[in-house]
Write an enzyme that holds these catalytic residues in place. Structure first.
Site, PDB file in Angstrom:
ATOM      1  N   LYS A  95      79.175  53.470  30.300  1.00  0.00           N
ATOM      2  CA  LYS A  95      79.784  52.172  30.446  1.00  0.00           C
ATOM      3  C   LYS A  95      80.097  51.602  31.722  1.00  0.00           C
ATOM      4  O   LYS A  95      79.886  50.359  32.272  1.00  0.00           O
ATOM      5  CB  LYS A  95      80.864  52.410  29.498  1.00  0.00           C
ATOM      6  CG  LYS A  95      81.847  51.113  29.258  1.00  0.00           C
ATOM      7  CD  LYS A  95      81.346  50.317  27.889  1.00  0.00           C
ATOM      8  CE  LYS A  95      81.741  49.006  27.972  1.00  0.00           C
ATOM      9  NZ  LYS A  95      80.970  48.201  27.192  1.00  0.00           N
ATOM     10  N   GLY A 125      79.718  56.373  18.608  1.00  0.00           N
ATOM     11  CA  GLY A 125      80.632  56.701  17.725  1.00  0.00           C
ATOM     12  C   GLY A 125      81.527  57.977  17.855  1.00  0.00           C
ATOM     13  O   GLY A 125      82.315  58.193  16.857  1.00  0.00           O
ATOM     14  N   CYS A 131      44.426  68.676  17.606  1.00  0.00           N
ATOM     15  CA  CYS A 131      43.671  67.654  16.388  1.00  0.00           C
ATOM     16  C   CYS A 131      44.529  67.846  14.911  1.00  0.00           C
ATOM     17  O   CYS A 131      44.116  67.314  14.180  1.00  0.00           O
ATOM     18  CB  CYS A 131      42.151  68.518  16.003  1.00  0.00           C
ATOM     19  SG  CYS A 131      42.385  70.112  15.263  1.00  0.00           S
ATOM     20  N   MET A 191      83.668  58.843  20.285  1.00  0.00           N
ATOM     21  CA  MET A 191      84.810  58.789  20.844  1.00  0.00           C
ATOM     22  C   MET A 191      85.557  57.501  20.778  1.00  0.00           C
ATOM     23  O   MET A 191      84.827  56.686  20.149  1.00  0.00           O
ATOM     24  CB  MET A 191      84.723  59.171  22.340  1.00  0.00           C
ATOM     25  CG  MET A 191      84.471  60.657  22.582  1.00  0.00           C
ATOM     26  SD  MET A 191      84.454  61.360  24.243  1.00  0.00           S
ATOM     27  CE  MET A 191      83.839  59.854  25.081  1.00  0.00           C
ATOM     28  N   ARG A 243      71.399  43.921  28.086  1.00  0.00           N
ATOM     29  CA  ARG A 243      70.121  45.054  27.778  1.00  0.00           C
ATOM     30  C   ARG A 243      68.931  44.822  27.484  1.00  0.00           C
ATOM     31  O   ARG A 243      68.941  43.530  27.480  1.00  0.00           O
ATOM     32  CB  ARG A 243      70.945  45.887  26.779  1.00  0.00           C
ATOM     33  CG  ARG A 243      70.980  45.277  25.619  1.00  0.00           C
ATOM     34  CD  ARG A 243      71.533  45.527  24.253  1.00  0.00           C
ATOM     35  NE  ARG A 243      71.958  44.654  22.990  1.00  0.00           N
ATOM     36  CZ  ARG A 243      72.485  44.870  22.102  1.00  0.00           C
ATOM     37  NH1 ARG A 243      73.379  46.305  22.071  1.00  0.00           N
ATOM     38  NH2 ARG A 243      72.735  44.067  21.267  1.00  0.00           N
ATOM     39  N   SER A 268      41.294  74.384  19.768  1.00  0.00           N
ATOM     40  CA  SER A 268      41.937  73.109  19.414  1.00  0.00           C
ATOM     41  C   SER A 268      43.237  73.499  18.577  1.00  0.00           C
ATOM     42  O   SER A 268      43.001  74.191  17.528  1.00  0.00           O
ATOM     43  CB  SER A 268      41.083  72.241  18.425  1.00  0.00           C
ATOM     44  OG  SER A 268      41.321  71.038  18.005  1.00  0.00           O
ATOM     45  N   ARG A 304      88.026  51.954  26.872  1.00  0.00           N
ATOM     46  CA  ARG A 304      86.847  52.448  26.239  1.00  0.00           C
ATOM     47  C   ARG A 304      86.589  54.077  26.902  1.00  0.00           C
ATOM     48  O   ARG A 304      86.788  53.994  28.294  1.00  0.00           O
ATOM     49  CB  ARG A 304      85.610  51.529  26.252  1.00  0.00           C
ATOM     50  CG  ARG A 304      85.883  50.363  25.558  1.00  0.00           C
ATOM     51  CD  ARG A 304      84.788  49.407  25.835  1.00  0.00           C
ATOM     52  NE  ARG A 304      84.991  47.985  25.963  1.00  0.00           N
ATOM     53  CZ  ARG A 304      84.614  47.243  24.784  1.00  0.00           C
ATOM     54  NH1 ARG A 304      83.755  47.929  23.719  1.00  0.00           N
ATOM     55  NH2 ARG A 304      84.916  45.793  24.682  1.00  0.00           N
ATOM     56  N   TYR A 331      42.687  67.198  25.893  1.00  0.00           N
ATOM     57  CA  TYR A 331      42.737  65.896  25.092  1.00  0.00           C
ATOM     58  C   TYR A 331      43.543  66.059  23.798  1.00  0.00           C
ATOM     59  O   TYR A 331      43.941  67.145  23.552  1.00  0.00           O
ATOM     60  CB  TYR A 331      41.277  65.765  24.591  1.00  0.00           C
ATOM     61  CG  TYR A 331      40.592  66.668  23.727  1.00  0.00           C
ATOM     62  CD1 TYR A 331      40.932  66.530  22.273  1.00  0.00           C
ATOM     63  CD2 TYR A 331      39.961  67.915  24.142  1.00  0.00           C
ATOM     64  CE1 TYR A 331      40.463  67.460  21.179  1.00  0.00           C
ATOM     65  CE2 TYR A 331      39.491  68.714  23.205  1.00  0.00           C
ATOM     66  CZ  TYR A 331      39.453  68.656  21.645  1.00  0.00           C
ATOM     67  OH  TYR A 331      39.177  69.610  21.096  1.00  0.00           O
ATOM     68  N   HIS A 375      48.834  64.954   0.847  1.00  0.00           N
ATOM     69  CA  HIS A 375      47.401  64.602   1.031  1.00  0.00           C
ATOM     70  C   HIS A 375      47.146  63.108   1.314  1.00  0.00           C
ATOM     71  O   HIS A 375      46.460  62.705   2.147  1.00  0.00           O
ATOM     72  CB  HIS A 375      46.670  65.299   0.099  1.00  0.00           C
ATOM     73  CG  HIS A 375      45.397  64.915  -0.016  1.00  0.00           C
ATOM     74  ND1 HIS A 375      44.939  63.750  -0.704  1.00  0.00           N
ATOM     75  CD2 HIS A 375      44.288  65.347   0.415  1.00  0.00           C
ATOM     76  CE1 HIS A 375      43.386  63.741  -0.678  1.00  0.00           C
ATOM     77  NE2 HIS A 375      43.291  65.050   0.035  1.00  0.00           N
TER      78      HIS A 375
END
Lengths: 884, 884
Positions: free
Chosen positions: A27, A106, A841, A108, A353, A774, A97, A861, A469
């Protein structure tokens, strides 16, 4: 450099951005950065993280020298904003803060409106001309301070508020008047006195010291400690504390509050985009009580709105704001989303931001910024989240069309589709054959449904997760799919789909949104994708920066064609079993399985040979010399046999066996855990005639098509080098036979899937016979984690929620567990065979986080479903750029 | 030392045993050793392994200097035996054999009777007075030499032999006369000339050079190369060649051949044991044409046999042989199995090796040898194969009783049992309750059959392998079991067991031999085990040398008692689910599973609590302060629900639900791959109330029983540290609740099974919360190898046969794959927590090879079924001694 106890920012304070997040916290560093480039941030000061340790060393007490310094910090703020802390006339309020080195959302504590007391509240009321606002702010401050700093139970305050609302017959807080709130403040102060034994601190400085100490104290709260442990954040880092002036947009008609984007987040156009409200706080915008107005007159006119634009109402401040846009983009080199407040004619930027944007806007902004010279092409590549490309490749629902949602499932495969409900694959194929759009609705799908899934516009299942599936196959085919819609049930007898008490007969039109998981009644209009010039430009840049190749998992001509259109550089996985279901092939497959001896099986396989050869030939033709990896038969044989009586009778008829013989064979082939059963190379070793037929089909097709085809033949489910050796010896023998028959040799290679932990561990041996590995990360995940993909839905949701797995390990590779095995296999395999080709794969091959991992491991790959090829190309480029 | 080209042995040759197997090969070194201690081995010489490389370097030619040396070697042999190579009067024949550093059985070539030609054959005929023998030897030599050295197809010779037999109307070779054989020799020589173009070499020296070269050449034959690759034998080792005088026991009445043991292999008594035949060759004994006689007169008299003992017929040679026994045992320090030949009054020892023996004999010999001062107790411990103890712990079939085998299955659990066929568990329990001996016959068993299995004397299943449910549970209970008897089928309607066309009604008496897999009609007498003093002595020595503790996998009072009787030092795995089936417990378990909400489930669990507490209390009482590891509920819930309609109706009635509700829940809980499904800690996380009930039962029982109980609570199927944390937090909370209620604290620890590859890899994290790891190698093998134990029978046999796994990986740990994960987990776990306790509780915990591996890995204990505890104790001692 001696440790400074507090570092001011805003106004004339020198820029302290160089001190960084480790010192100032996230911050504090952000505010220092904004102030540093001359943006008008409300002034304040940051107490660095080093003081946190001193706080604990001193026995949870603020060091005396820090207390002494606070006045100096406050003086800086007062001077910049022209208000006084504790003043009864023009009181300065501050926020306190926390700010750790990394964001801990969330975890602190924060205190707002600090500085209010029985006297300053009157000043605020006068200054704002809004006593209700002043008393409400004070009420909120007491409650927040009571909870965070004094450790009082917040229910005490909430109960008092509820009682007051009951008393006043008010259903909303906003219905309480200033007088009501003033009474409530008295009650709050009484609660504090009663619970604490001491009155609520009226001295603003005492309030401030208490709040700073509380923020430091929250660093070691239990929930923060748990969060740190889960996220590997060292306790020693500590938190910084930022004290900043509160500014108010509700101080009259020269005050306002608003949000702005430096470009249009919907389409990417370079224009000022946003909304504002005069004499209002941010909360008012959120609460939706008043409708905000446009910033620019042009936007107001385009929308035909009446309320004055900011450009019209506050031309001076608007000009100041507009002037900042250029500066913001030059500094942050990206589209910014800004929150601002105008307090009595003075503009303050509260936050900036990177602005969220649609997929289309992301592409346009990235390309425009390159054209504007703001960023280079490599940065443009890094700017676009690969996952959002999915939105561009599939039809989407018209956002303006009305929709009547009847059920929700998992967003299993993106895209939207409408069509008539069909309840089985045969009906799907038949009605689609007549040109009808159909949606296949099943409890769950199995390989027997492939043709129906292919014929359908979309697929809906009642059971199964993101990697069932249905989901996997649908993504592979680019069909929208909603899976696991638990409210849906199917009555095959009356042929209706039920959702709760409602019934939808087969043939009823429904619409699926595979991106949201919604199932809608009737037809909802869809929008076709446009692969605009920006898309093509960005993909070209990505390809230029990419090291890994991107292949597709495909075996049908349609999928292979799609793969090439999306830029696939080969086939990484052609699943031959998918070729065993169509038309009369399944008859021969079943005859083979039901064959009692090698002779009978061989005869059945011979009938399959021509179609297998044609399958391979068409793949080779489409891929035109690009590498094609063909996996030999993988699934257990029972997947090809029916389980229902009627179907068994059919099979008996078509094979000339008795129904009881078919039933017996089905029972024989039944497995307790088919995933770990008689499949993959185990089948190929039991029935070498299958390998013979498939190898022959591959070699004959390759010779027939073209000289440049170099098939890569992949043996599945290998756990030992000897398994691969046994299957490879059959392949090599068949190759020699075919080459001799045809009078022609072609190059080919034999490799293996690495999809069992043992294969990964024994990679050094296995690489002795394998030209390539693979990684079959679907099965490798199932075995390494001991989780059946088909059964995981029952608990995997809870598991992700409980933080046991941060993401579904079947979607994004579990790098800590499965990933270590991939790394071991890659290293050991290459130690044996330095030129070993490595690819992935599994379904993970299209997941950006997994692709980044593959880049780190130096894989050659990735291979994914055709529709994810663009995502993989972009993700692979980003991974290469990030690795540097 | 310059390389010697050949090393003589036998007669006056100096002992060359020190040169070792690397140089002389296994065969050469053994002969050198025997000769070195003065045993009369037929003389010969060994050409060392180093010459093998020179042979290949010279282009597959014998070095000239070696050829020059051969005469010298032959002269040594001639001198010792008093015969001449190539002599027409008293011809010396030799054998030429390969000898690699390690045995490669059947892989390389041997030539016998070398030195025979058209002239020496006549000398042999005269000398032996047996022309038929001489011509038969020559015939065999030509065939063997033709095949091995000249590379001619052996079918050529076999065809000629068959034709001759047809011609002479002879069905056996032995029916051919000397004249017939002489004609056959002519035909053989013609075959050689025709096929080779050159005549058969008549020069014995040429024969010898050819044979030596052929043996060297066979080192690189394809089958030898494959064998080496499979067994990791470097090609560079090469083979040695041993040339040794042939001796003959068929040279008249002063010649003989026989075998002897230095102690009785059946009972271990120290006496001369064996048989011999005068004027015979070893083959004659094997062929069974003549009945051999006893060596000693005492043995002859005991058997009431008539033929003269060797002691009577050849007193001088017998005395010489008897005199060697002492020398042999002093040198080899073990009971020896000897082959000898007497040639014309001269004794030759052909071979000595450690004698095979029964379990009882092994124990007695080991103990006697310690008493005799021949070996120390540690060596006695190493002498006994742990696996054979199984024979001593179970009743066995009387070997003299007649048996009528009706079916064969797998020898799944040792021991013999007779009883009436019963076809379901209820009937088993009922009839056993009436005092009847019953054999439970099922297609396969499931956890619901536990009570029936317990009630039965033995178990027979039609399906399932060595590690099926029936096999595993039967071994755990010490019940004999024959599994996977494929010929057996069951007709539940007519209540008969069918074997092929035969039917056996329920109630028919059958007998099982769990050690052989035989199923017999009627009652076959059994012999009860005697745990003699030797057994106790050996186990005491083993315990003294053992490092690892041995625990048992047990949860019933009976099994715990058995475990203690067999020396278990704790319970390594108490499977709580086994406690969920008995009596009315299953009703509550089912009510819990069918409960729609936590409330209902909790109520059902509360009813289970008292019996669970009693279960634990009785275990704690029996184990009296020894460690007890209790595994929380592991199997998927559907294992507790019925699948048949009738049973579902019963469950509906007992739980007050509708049948359709039960059916729906059963369908909901169905899993595709239950092994990888919703079980283990996944259940405990979904239903923390199960953990609460089980933890409460454990703590209440431990407090009630005794202060010294320190339960070890084990969480199954953990893959991530967080899973363990979540379950442990519930256990710890319940512990505090119970301690507060009871006003008493007890020590306890919480640990986990390591049974998934991911758990092994993440052991460092997991050890953060685990006080112990217990390797669940059954599941770890299933997941690492990707093989379902329940489905493996279909291919695992073929796999072991094809050399893919050398042993069934569910019986003996796959140390290369699963073992590496065990090693990784042990090392990483201990890095986090140096005092982490490590054990193994899979079926492998009772397998000696696995136990040796556990010792290498430094595990603290092994745990196995109670009946295998003695085996594990001995194996653990051996492992510790071997590690040194």
């Amino acid at each position: 450099m001696p440790q400074r106890l507090l570092i001011p920012f805003g106004g004339p304070a020198p820029s302290a951005h160089h001190l960084g997040k480790a010192h100032l916290g996230g911050k504090g560093a952000n505010l220092a950065e904004m102030a540093g480039i001359g943006l008008p941030v409300p002034p304040g000061f940051t107490i660095p993280t080093s003081l946190c340790e001193r706080y604990y060393e001193a026995g949870r007490k603020l060091p005396a020298e820090l207390k002494a310094k606070l006045a100096e910090g406050l003086a800086h703020i007062e001077q910049v904003v022209g208000m006084q802390f504790g003043s009864s006339e023009n009181p300065l309020l501050v926020s306190v803060r926390s700010g750790a080195r990394v964001s801990m959302p969330g975890m602190m504590d924060t205190v707002l409106n600090l500085g209010l007391n029985d006297i300053t509240v009157e000043g605020l009321a006068r200054r704002s001309g809004n006593p209700r606002f002043a008393w409400d702010s004070y009420r909120r401050f007491i409650q927040m301070y009571g909870d965070v700093v004094l450790g009082l139970d917040h229910y005490l305050f909430e109960d008092a508020l509820e009682l007051m609302k009951d008393d006043r017959n008010a259903s909303l807080d906003t219905e309480l008047t200033a007088d009501d709130l003033q009474i409530l403040v008295r009650q709050y102060l009484t609660i504090v006195l009663k619970e604490r034994g001491d009155p609520f601190p009226q001295d603003p400085l005492e309030q401030l010291e208490g709040a700073i100490a509380a923020v430091f104290g929250s660093w070691r709260s239990e929930r923060a400690a748990v969060y740190r442990r889960l996220n590997d954040i060292p306790e020693s880092w500590g938190t910084a504390v930022t004290v900043q002036a509160m500014v108010f947009g509700n101080m009259g008609d020269t005050s306002a509050t608003g949000v702005a984007f430096t470009r249009d987040p919907a389409n990417g156009d370079r224009l000022i985009y946003g909304e504002y409200l005069i004499n209002a706080q941010g909360e008012d915008v959120v609460a939706g009580i008043r409708t905000p107005n446009y910033l620019t007159t042009a936007a107001r006119e385009r929308a035909g709105a009446r309320g004055q634009s900011m450009e019209e109402a506050m031309p001076g401040v608007f000009a100041e704001l507009a002037g900042m846009f250029e500066r913001l983009e030059r500094h942050y080199r990206d589209c910014q989303d800004i929150e601002f407040t105008v307090q009595e004619g003075k503009l303050w930027l509260l936050q900036t931001r990177s602005g969220k944007r649609t997929a289309r806007a992301a592409l346009k902004m990235a390309c425009d910024m390159v054209d504007e010279g703001l960023i280079e092409s490599d940065e443009a590549v890094l700017r676009v989240d690969p996952a959002i490309l999915d939105q561009l490749l599939h039809p989407t629902l018209d956002p303006h069309a009305p929709r009547k949602v009847i059920a929700m499932g998992l967003p299993a495969s993106p895209g939207a589709a409408c069509g008539a409900i069909v309840l089985d694959s045969e009906t799907a194929a038949e009605r689609a054959g007549r040109g009808e759009d159909v949606i296949l609705v099943r409890v769950e799908t199995s390989p027997e449904d492939i043709s129906g899934m292919h014929a359908a516009r979309g697929i809906l299942t009642a059971r199964g997760g993101m990697t069932s599936h249905a989901a996997v196959v649908a993504r592979g085919m680019g069909r929208p799919c909603v899976s696991g819609a638990g409210q849906v049930s199917i009555d095959m007898e009356s042929r209706v789909m039920k959702v709760g008490a409602r019934e939808f007969a087969e043939g009823t039109i429904i619409t699926l949104d595979g991106a949201s998981g919604e199932v809608m009644e009737g037809r909802v209009e869809t929008i076709e994708p446009e692969l605009s010039g920006d898309f093509a430009r960005l993909m070209a840049w990505a390809d230029a920066h990419r090291r890994m190749k991107v292949r597709a998992n495909a075996e049908t001509p349609e999928d292979c064609t799609t793969a090439r259109r999306f830029g696939a550089e080969g086939i990484g996985l052609a699943r031959t079993e998918h070729m065993f279901f169509g038309g009369d092939r399944i008859v021969h497959v079943r005859a083979m399985i039901l064959g009692a001896d090698t002779q009978t099986r061989r005869a059945a396989l011979e009938k399959l040979l021509p179609s297998q050869r044609d399958d391979f030939a068409s793949i080779f033709k489409i891929m035109a010399g690009l590498p094609v990896t063909i996996r030999l038969l993988d699934p257990p044989l029972h997947e090809f046999l029916p389980t229902r009586d009627a179907e068994m009778a059919e099979v008996a008829e078509s094979t000339g066996l008795s129904v009881s013989a078919v039933r017996r064979r089905v029972a024989e082939l039944h497995e307790s855990n088919p995933m770990l059963g008689h499949r993959g190379c185990r089948l190929l070793i039991s029935y070498p005639e299958i390998t013979e037929m498939q190898a022959r089909a591959i070699f004959e097709a390759a010779i027939a098509v073209d000289d440049s085809v170099e098939p890569e033949i992949m043996v599945p489910l290998v756990a030992t080098a000897r398994e691969l050796d046994l299957v490879k010896s059959v392949i090599d023998r068949v190759a020699e036979e075919v080459f001799a028959e045809q009078g022609k040799r072609i190059p080919y290679s034999v490799g293996t899937m690495i999809e069992l932990p043992r294969a990964a561990l024994r990679a050094a041996d296995i690489a002795g016979s394998a030209a390539f590995f693979s990684f079959g990360t679907n099965d490798l995940t199932q075995t390494t984690l001991g989780i059946s993909r088909d059964d995981a839905a029952r608990f995997l949701g809870d598991y992700v929620e409980a933080g046991i797995y941060l993401r579904d390990p079947f979607v994004s590779l579990d790098t800590e567990g499965v990933g270590e095995l991939v790394g071991i296999a890659a290293a050991r395999g290459r130690a044996t065979r330095p030129d070993l080709k490595l690819g992935i794969c599994g379904e993970h091959g299209g997941d950006p986080a997994t692709i980044a991992f593959c880049e780190e491991q130096g894989l050659d790959y990735v291979s994914c479903s055709p529709w994810r090829v663009p995502i993989a190309r972009l993700a692979a480029a980003q991974a290469a750029l990030r690795k540097g």
